[in-house]
Design a protein around this motif. Structure first.
Motif, short mmCIF file in Angstrom:
data_model
loop_
_atom_site.label_atom_id
_atom_site.label_comp_id
_atom_site.label_asym_id
_atom_site.label_seq_id
_atom_site.Cartn_x
_atom_site.Cartn_y
_atom_site.Cartn_z
N TYR A 1 121.05 33.25 28.59
CA TYR A 1 120.19 33.37 29.78
C TYR A 1 120.97 33.71 31.05
O TYR A 1 120.38 33.79 32.13
N TYR A 2 122.27 33.92 30.93
CA TYR A 2 123.08 34.37 32.07
C TYR A 2 123.72 35.70 31.70
O TYR A 2 124.50 35.78 30.73
N ASN A 3 123.38 36.75 32.45
CA ASN A 3 123.77 38.11 32.08
C ASN A 3 124.75 38.68 33.08
O ASN A 3 124.42 38.85 34.26
N ASP A 4 125.94 38.99 32.61
CA ASP A 4 126.99 39.53 33.47
C ASP A 4 126.94 41.05 33.57
O ASP A 4 127.40 41.62 34.54
N TYR A 5 126.41 41.70 32.52
CA TYR A 5 126.39 43.16 32.47
C TYR A 5 125.00 43.64 32.02
O TYR A 5 124.21 42.86 31.50
N VAL A 6 124.76 44.93 32.22
CA VAL A 6 123.54 45.54 31.69
C VAL A 6 123.84 45.89 30.23
O VAL A 6 124.41 46.92 29.92
N GLY A 7 123.48 44.98 29.34
CA GLY A 7 123.84 45.13 27.95
C GLY A 7 122.71 45.65 27.09
O GLY A 7 121.69 46.14 27.57
N VAL A 8 122.90 45.53 25.79
CA VAL A 8 121.91 45.98 24.80
C VAL A 8 121.79 44.91 23.72
O VAL A 8 122.53 43.92 23.74
N ASN A 9 120.89 45.12 22.80
CA ASN A 9 120.77 44.23 21.65
C ASN A 9 121.31 44.97 20.43
O ASN A 9 120.63 45.80 19.84
N SER A 10 122.56 44.72 20.09
CA SER A 10 123.17 45.38 18.92
C SER A 10 124.12 44.41 18.24
O SER A 10 125.33 44.53 18.33
N ARG A 11 123.53 43.45 17.55
CA ARG A 11 124.32 42.40 16.89
C ARG A 11 124.35 42.66 15.39
O ARG A 11 123.34 43.06 14.80
N LEU A 12 125.50 42.43 14.78
CA LEU A 12 125.58 42.51 13.32
C LEU A 12 124.65 41.47 12.72
O LEU A 12 124.71 40.30 13.07
N ASP A 13 123.78 41.92 11.81
CA ASP A 13 122.82 41.02 11.19
C ASP A 13 123.53 39.99 10.30
O ASP A 13 124.45 40.33 9.56
N GLU A 14 123.09 38.77 10.37
CA GLU A 14 123.73 37.69 9.62
C GLU A 14 123.71 37.94 8.11
O GLU A 14 124.70 37.70 7.41
N LEU A 15 122.58 38.43 7.60
CA LEU A 15 122.48 38.67 6.16
C LEU A 15 123.36 39.85 5.73
O LEU A 15 124.00 39.79 4.68
N GLN A 16 123.40 40.91 6.54
CA GLN A 16 124.28 42.04 6.21
C GLN A 16 125.75 41.60 6.24
O GLN A 16 126.55 42.04 5.42
#
Length: 372
Positions: free
Chosen positions: A226-241
């Motif tokens: 909930y604290y954002n330092d940069y203008v980021g994206v949602n690109s996380r390695l999936d846990e199952l993959q």
């Protein structure tokens, strides 16, 4: 028909382990950035010989995040130029554009299909900020020469290793002190040498600041929830993959060796003047993600192989500068001339090569090619 790539057959040896991972995943109840991702990041960093690995949603995002992180760190500016091979897959170029940078195309060597170091210097301008090296088809580019050029001109080097999992120079210790720490983007698309069962990617690097920023950018630009330092994206390695990749990673070297064995048979046993075989010095610098031949009448050869029960694929039929996406209304590249790149795209044809290919299938492919 011998398929170009049978993913079901390729993944068959891992099915029991996959099922166990799935059971553990369901029992654990932690679905995003859990222990499997952390474990894979640790394992893959160790495998690649780097300090850090950051899992991403896919290989394209891995490249984009590297460039965006360099912009955050002030090492690149929006609008800077990035020199990139003219014959790469279009994703390499799109990643540069996605990061608000400008791709500058440079011809490859016809022998290796990789970036020609001797042509890079002529492409450098006052706006050049980086070189994006692509290890195409699984063979490492000439990194020593490229790194020397980068150091001399104060340029960043980013490596697109989406097709080169496990490729290595014979003597890593031979790298000079002037060569910068490697930063590589990987794709774990299902057809890659290390393939997931869906989209997945990663960045490996020795740069602690770069790793920290990418780790934040992939998660909305947040290091603390909930604290954002940069203008980021949602690109996380999936846990199952990540769990599936953890199963397959210990077997990657053996599978790469199997690919090299098949490639060695192709190189030594295909005898046909109509077919140009790829260059390989028999070292570990090639993992043969693809085995790419060239011929002047590709359509005829591909149809001949199809009629004889062999499926092939063209990587890639249209060079990036000839794509409609880069027409005069956009980049204006369609009228540019890259003779070597154009020749490659007009002549290349990829033969089946995977750990699942049997000796009998290899023998059949060789026999059919020799009678063409």
């Amino acid at each position: 028909m011998i398929p170009f790539l049978d993913l079901k057959k390729t993944n068959k040896p891992y099915e029991t382990a996959f099922q166990e991972k799935l059971k553990g995943f369901l029992a654990n109840g932690w679905y995003i950035l859990g222990n499997e991702v952390s474990e894979f990041e640790t394992n893959f960093a160790a495998y690649c010989g780097t300090k850090y690995c950051i899992g991403t949603g896919n290989g394209f995002d891995a490249l984009v995040l590297i460039f965006k992180a360099y912009i955050v760190l002030g090492k690149l500016q929006k609008g800077d130029e990035v020199i990139v091979p003219a014959n790469t897959y279009i994703a390499s170029i799109l990643a540069i554009l996605q990061a608000d940078l400008i791709p500058v195309l440079s011809e490859p060597k016809l022998e290796t299909y990789n970036m020609d170091p001797d042509l890079i210097t002529a492409k450098i301008t006052s706006k050049t900020g980086a070189i994006l090296v692509v290890h195409l088809y699984g063979q490492l580019a000439e990194m020593e020469k490229i790194n020397e050029i980068a150091v001399a001109n104060n340029l960043l080097v980013v490596e697109d290793a989406a097709q080169a999992h496990g490729a290595s120079f014979e003597d890593e210790s031979a790298k000079t002190i002037n060569q910068k720490p490697k930063t590589q983007a990987y794709s774990f698309y299902p057809g890659k040498n290390l393939g997931a069962l869906g989209d997945a990617g990663a960045v490996t690097t020795n740069d602690s600041e770069l790793a920290r920023v990418i780790q934040s950018l992939r998660n909305y630009g947040s290091e603390t929830k909930y604290y954002n330092d940069y203008v980021g994206v949602n690109s996380r390695l999936d846990e199952l993959q990540a769990a599936f990749l953890n199963v397959k990673l210990p077997f990657l070297n053996a599978e790469n060796d199997r690919r090299r064995t098949i490639a060695n048979r192709y190189l030594s046993e295909i005898k046909n003047d109509k077919i140009i075989l790829p260059f390989w010095d028999l070292s570990n610098n090639h993992v043969f993600h693809l085995f790419v031949i060239r011929t002047q009448d590709r359509t005829d050869l591909q149809e001949y192989l199809r009629q004889n029960g062999i499926q092939t694929v063209i990587h890639y039929p249209v060079s990036p500068h000839r794509q409609k996406a880069f027409s005069s209304e956009t980049a204006g590249w369609n009228m540019l001339s890259f003779p070597i790149t154009e020749k490659i795209h007009e002549e290349v044809l990829s033969l089946p090569i995977s750990p699942a290919l049997t000796p009998e299938e290899v023998r059949h492919i060789i026999a059919i090619l020799n009678t063409y």
